[in-house]
Scaffold this active site. Structure first.
Site, PDB file in Angstrom:
ATOM      1  N   HIS A 230       0.813  -1.206   0.000  1.00  0.00           N
ATOM      2  CA  HIS A 230       0.000   0.000   0.000  1.00  0.00           C
ATOM      3  C   HIS A 230       0.857   1.272   0.000  1.00  0.00           C
ATOM      4  O   HIS A 230       1.972   1.287   0.529  1.00  0.00           O
ATOM      5  CB  HIS A 230      -0.907   0.020   1.234  1.00  0.00           C
ATOM      6  CG  HIS A 230      -2.356  -0.127   0.913  1.00  0.00           C
ATOM      7  ND1 HIS A 230      -2.938  -1.338   0.604  1.00  0.00           N
ATOM      8  CD2 HIS A 230      -3.358   0.781   0.834  1.00  0.00           C
ATOM      9  CE1 HIS A 230      -4.226  -1.173   0.367  1.00  0.00           C
ATOM     10  NE2 HIS A 230      -4.517   0.110   0.495  1.00  0.00           N
ATOM     11  N   SER A 343       0.132  -3.914   3.860  1.00  0.00           N
ATOM     12  CA  SER A 343       0.539  -2.640   4.449  1.00  0.00           C
ATOM     13  C   SER A 343       2.056  -2.507   4.440  1.00  0.00           C
ATOM     14  O   SER A 343       2.775  -3.486   4.681  1.00  0.00           O
ATOM     15  CB  SER A 343       0.032  -2.541   5.895  1.00  0.00           C
ATOM     16  OG  SER A 343       0.602  -1.428   6.558  1.00  0.00           O
ATOM     17  N   GLU A 532      -8.678  -2.873  -5.868  1.00  0.00           N
ATOM     18  CA  GLU A 532      -7.618  -3.404  -5.009  1.00  0.00           C
ATOM     19  C   GLU A 532      -7.941  -4.842  -4.636  1.00  0.00           C
ATOM     20  O   GLU A 532      -8.806  -5.090  -3.796  1.00  0.00           O
ATOM     21  CB  GLU A 532      -7.483  -2.549  -3.751  1.00  0.00           C
ATOM     22  CG  GLU A 532      -7.257  -1.072  -4.019  1.00  0.00           C
ATOM     23  CD  GLU A 532      -7.303  -0.250  -2.744  1.00  0.00           C
ATOM     24  OE1 GLU A 532      -6.504  -0.539  -1.822  1.00  0.00           O
ATOM     25  OE2 GLU A 532      -8.142   0.663  -2.649  1.00  0.00           O
ATOM     26  N   TYR A 575     -12.476  -2.509  -3.314  1.00  0.00           N
ATOM     27  CA  TYR A 575     -11.744  -3.741  -3.010  1.00  0.00           C
ATOM     28  C   TYR A 575     -12.390  -4.983  -3.609  1.00  0.00           C
ATOM     29  O   TYR A 575     -13.575  -5.003  -3.933  1.00  0.00           O
ATOM     30  CB  TYR A 575     -11.639  -3.915  -1.487  1.00  0.00           C
ATOM     31  CG  TYR A 575     -10.626  -2.983  -0.864  1.00  0.00           C
ATOM     32  CD1 TYR A 575      -9.369  -3.447  -0.469  1.00  0.00           C
ATOM     33  CD2 TYR A 575     -10.916  -1.635  -0.685  1.00  0.00           C
ATOM     34  CE1 TYR A 575      -8.444  -2.590   0.093  1.00  0.00           C
ATOM     35  CE2 TYR A 575      -9.991  -0.773  -0.127  1.00  0.00           C
ATOM     36  CZ  TYR A 575      -8.757  -1.257   0.257  1.00  0.00           C
ATOM     37  OH  TYR A 575      -7.830  -0.408   0.799  1.00  0.00           O
TER      38      TYR A 575
END
Length: 770
Positions: A230, A343, A532, A575
């Protein structure tokens, strides 16, 4: 004579072998072209896109944003265009308008079928450029400057790539990068079947796939890679425009290549002097001792603000002023992949009140989501975390770049279709055997969407993993739109917070028609996805497409195919999780718009494209998405005018460096100027901030500009509606900075009451870096 004939024959044989060897390693089979253009946009007053935090308003530049493009064409055949944006995501309306411009310029050469526009997912770029309401609420509606900067920049980067098309070759390489991403929703990932999870060593994808572009005349001219992490190294409170870790990695690699390729032009003494690589070929070796440098610096006091031309900022820009005009610019892009649950905050998640780890299932602290934050490797310094994650991607890319040896060969091709995901019938396997038909749903966002993630938590009493909702927020929701029972059942177990797919006033709140696209370059296949994908969702999609491409009688790939996912491409629809992850309703599942079978729908449609690709068949174009540009509403107030106190000019120094200053590497040099709103002129391909080094006795040479990671341009007003403003320029002196005399310079543009805009510049007093 016989001996002479044998010698000639041997020489011919050697030449033939050399020629054949050259063909194996570098024979061109494509036309390749690359381009790059500034898309930074408005650096003031505009809400940033990504965190949906209304208080996160742009107020300066960490480093500039760019659109980077490659075009690959068969000499007498197909071609594909891939654009990588230093932006949060692609936008349907941006894509539509770029394609309109390309059609006006090139006819049917570049269309929706063979052009892909992808975002890196930085959360530190200006928003307001998407066309659906839910994505522009926090930016007070549509922001024309953000939109224009993107459309213009994308078009210019494609023009550059088109104009630079030359015979060349492409090499592919891939490898593992282990320390640049962690799974931020592990409890959802663990709900995937154990047998499936056991196939993989990690709960996020660690592979980076890189392309190396080699021009027949000039050698290496660029690299593009895909890796999933990300763009959230910069936090939800950051207000400086930044490409985050991927934008930083691109800067590092482009500068690395420029340094590597330029060193052959430098003298040994120049290299040994430590002079910055961008100025080492024009600045003589610094021989002055410290006392002489201080005396020299003392003779240059800050200059008062003065009028400047628009082009002065552009002309003084470091990379453009020192770029070699006789060779192509090296373009490096770090593209996004299936980053949905990945992340860059790799140290883990912790409660900001206690310092203890957050709750595993809900990412809460004492039941509160807003206290749980992920920590980057530079914690608590977000700039350092951005640098480290960017540096890790950069170093892996350099390694893959230097070792790339597998050449792409074969067909350039593409398939594209628009699909209505709000009511798509999907055939899926049935438990116990056979198949069944299910449907996707109109878009809707769940309660856990409002909880945010550990990269940027939400507010109030929302939490991840909420599959029930609560009565109070249902009442608030119903004031906007009460979902029908059919929609509630379709989206189950997601409790609907916003029924965006069925909200049409004043115009569409969310997309329903989405593009799906495959680009092929030899044995590389790019899956352009408008959202995503989570880690496992991406794995399932890649495997499904790979199976189609390599199964049956197809000899197209002979089992050797590289399938990459290009995330956030052509438009944005949030998403895509697996069916199992959807049941857990973490943030990603709550943001999977079209219900629990969204991933199955993508797999079905991409398998159709893949089958058409290898069979040479065409596909239906599908229903066109709407063009909502004329319906856009903007509530962002314009700049009325700028002003300074009596007796002060725009560009005057408000806070200078101390007299007779000497700074060491790693220290922060800060200068404050009287300034004006950056929205008056975006300084596209120019700079707001500049560090200059003294050459000789009186010649100032650009050394660093606002495209450099070490230089920050921070803009501020004393009050929200004030006409006065300041520009604070901070230079964190790099460890490789040369000893010498420096000064800091500011460029800007002020708007006068009658509407005219005048450009100005000012400079600080000189100081010494020892």
């Amino acid at each position: 004579m016989v001996r002479l004939i044998k010698m000639i024959s041997s020489l011919i044989l050697i030449l033939l072998l050399l020629e054949n060897g050259r063909g194996i390693t570098s024979a061109s089979n494509y036309l390749i072209g690359l381009g790059s253009y500034d898309i930074t946009g408005p650096a003031a007053d505009v809400n940033m896109m990504g965190y949906a935090n209304m208080e996160q308003i742009a107020s300066g530049v960490h480093f500039r944003l760019r659109a980077r493009t490659f075009i690959v064409a068969e000499p007498k055949g197909n071609r594909v265009v891939f654009v990588n944006l230093d932006a949060c995501m692609a936008s349907q309306i941006v894509t539509i308008k770029v394609l309109e411009r390309l059609k006006a310029r090139y006819g049917d050469l570049y269309t929706e079928n063979n052009v892909a526009i992808s975002g890196i997912h930085t959360h530190a770029g200006p928003g307001g450029y998407l066309q659906y309401i839910v994505y522009i609420v926090t930016s007070l509606g549509f922001v024309r400057q953000s939109f224009d900067a993107l459309v213009n920049g994308i078009e210019q980067s494609i023009i550059q790539a088109h104009d630079s098309l030359q015979p060349g070759s492409i090499y592919v390489n891939k490898g593992e990068l282990l320390d640049a991403g962690v799974n931020r929703s592990p409890s959802a990932h663990l709900n995937n079947p154990a047998e499936e999870r056991s196939k993989y060593k990690y709960d996020v994808d660690k592979n980076m796939t890189l392309l190396k572009f080699i021009d027949d005349e000039w050698g290496p001219v660029g690299s593009f890679n895909w890796f999933a992490t990300h763009g959230t190294s910069m936090s939800r409170t950051n207000s400086l425009i930044s490409g985050d870790n991927k934008g930083a990695a691109a800067r590092f690699m482009e500068d690395w290549f420029d340094q590597e390729s330029g060193e052959q032009m430098f003298s040994d003494k120049s290299k040994a002097s430590g002079i910055p690589r961008r100025v080492s070929n024009i600045i003589p070796i610094v021989r002055n001792n410290h006392h002489e440098l201080r005396e020299l610096a003392a003779s240059f006091q800050s200059s008062s603000g003065k009028l400047a031309t628009r082009f002065m900022s552009l002309a003084r820009r470091v990379r453009s002023s020192l770029r070699r005009a006789d060779r192509p610019r090296f373009v490096s892009a770090f593209c996004q992949s299936n980053c949905g649950d990945v992340s860059p905050n790799v140290l883990g998640t912790f409660c900001i009140d206690t310092g203890l780890p957050c709750d595993f299932n809900h990412s809460t602290c004492g039941g509160k989501n807003e206290l749980c934050y992920g920590r980057g490797p530079g914690y608590p310094d977000e700039f350092e975390s951005t640098r480290i994650i960017g540096d890790r991607q950069f170093k892996k890319a350099v390694e893959l770049f230097n070792k790339a040896s597998e050449q792409l060969k074969g067909t350039v091709d593409y398939r594209h279709s628009y699909v209505d995901f709000s009511k798509l019938e999907v055939t899926i396997p049935k438990q116990g055997g056979g198949t069944e038909i299910v449907k996707t749903c109109p878009a809707a966002m769940g309660f856990a969407f409002a909880a945010g993630t550990t990269d940027g938590p939400g507010a109030f009493d929302f939490k991840q993993g909420d599959d029930e909702g609560n009565a109070f927020w249902r009442l608030v929701r119903n004031l906007l739109k009460t979902p029908k029972q059919e929609q509630v059942d379709c989206q189950h177990p997601k409790p609907i917070l916003l029924d965006t797919g069925e909200m049409k006033k004043p115009y569409d709140w969310a997309p329903s028609i989405l593009p799906v696209q495959i680009l092929r370059i030899g044995q590389l296949v790019i899956l352009s996805v408008p959202g995503e994908f989570s880690t496992m969702a991406g794995r399932r999609l890649r495997d499904a497409v790979r199976t189609v491409l390599t199964s049956g009688d197809s000899k197209e790939f002979d089992g050797n195919v590289h399938v990459v996912i290009a995330g956030l491409t052509n438009t944005y629809s949030q998403y895509i999780t697996t069916f199992e992850e959807y049941q857990i309703q973490r943030y990603e599942g709550a943001s999977t718009l079209y219900g629990p079978h969204t991933l199955s729908a993508y797999i079905q449609e991409f398998k159709k494209l893949a089958a058409a690709l290898i069979s040479g068949l065409s596909v239906q174009s599908g229903p066109q998405p709407p063009d909502l540009l004329d319906k856009q509403i903007s509530l962002l107030a314009p700049v009325v005018m700028d002003a300074t106190p009596l007796g002060v000019k725009f560009g005057d120094v408000s806070k200078d460096v101390p007299k007779n200053s000497t700074f060491k590497r790693g220290e922060n040099v800060t200068v404050v100027f009287w300034s004006a709103c950056p929205r008056n002129d975006l300084m596209t391909e120019g700079t707001f901030a500049l560090v200059e080094i003294l050459q000789g006795k009186d010649s100032w040479v650009p050394a660093y500009d606002d495209d450099d990671f070490c230089l920050r341009f921070i803009w501020s007003r004393p009050a929200k509606l004030s006409t006065r403003s300041h520009a604070t320029i901070q230079w964190i002196i790099p460890e490789k900075a040369a000893s010498g005399v420096y000064r800091i310079r500011h460029f800007g543009a002020a708007k006068h009451l009658l509407g005219s805009v005048k450009h100005f510049t000012g400079s600080s007093s000189a100081f010494v870096v020892a």
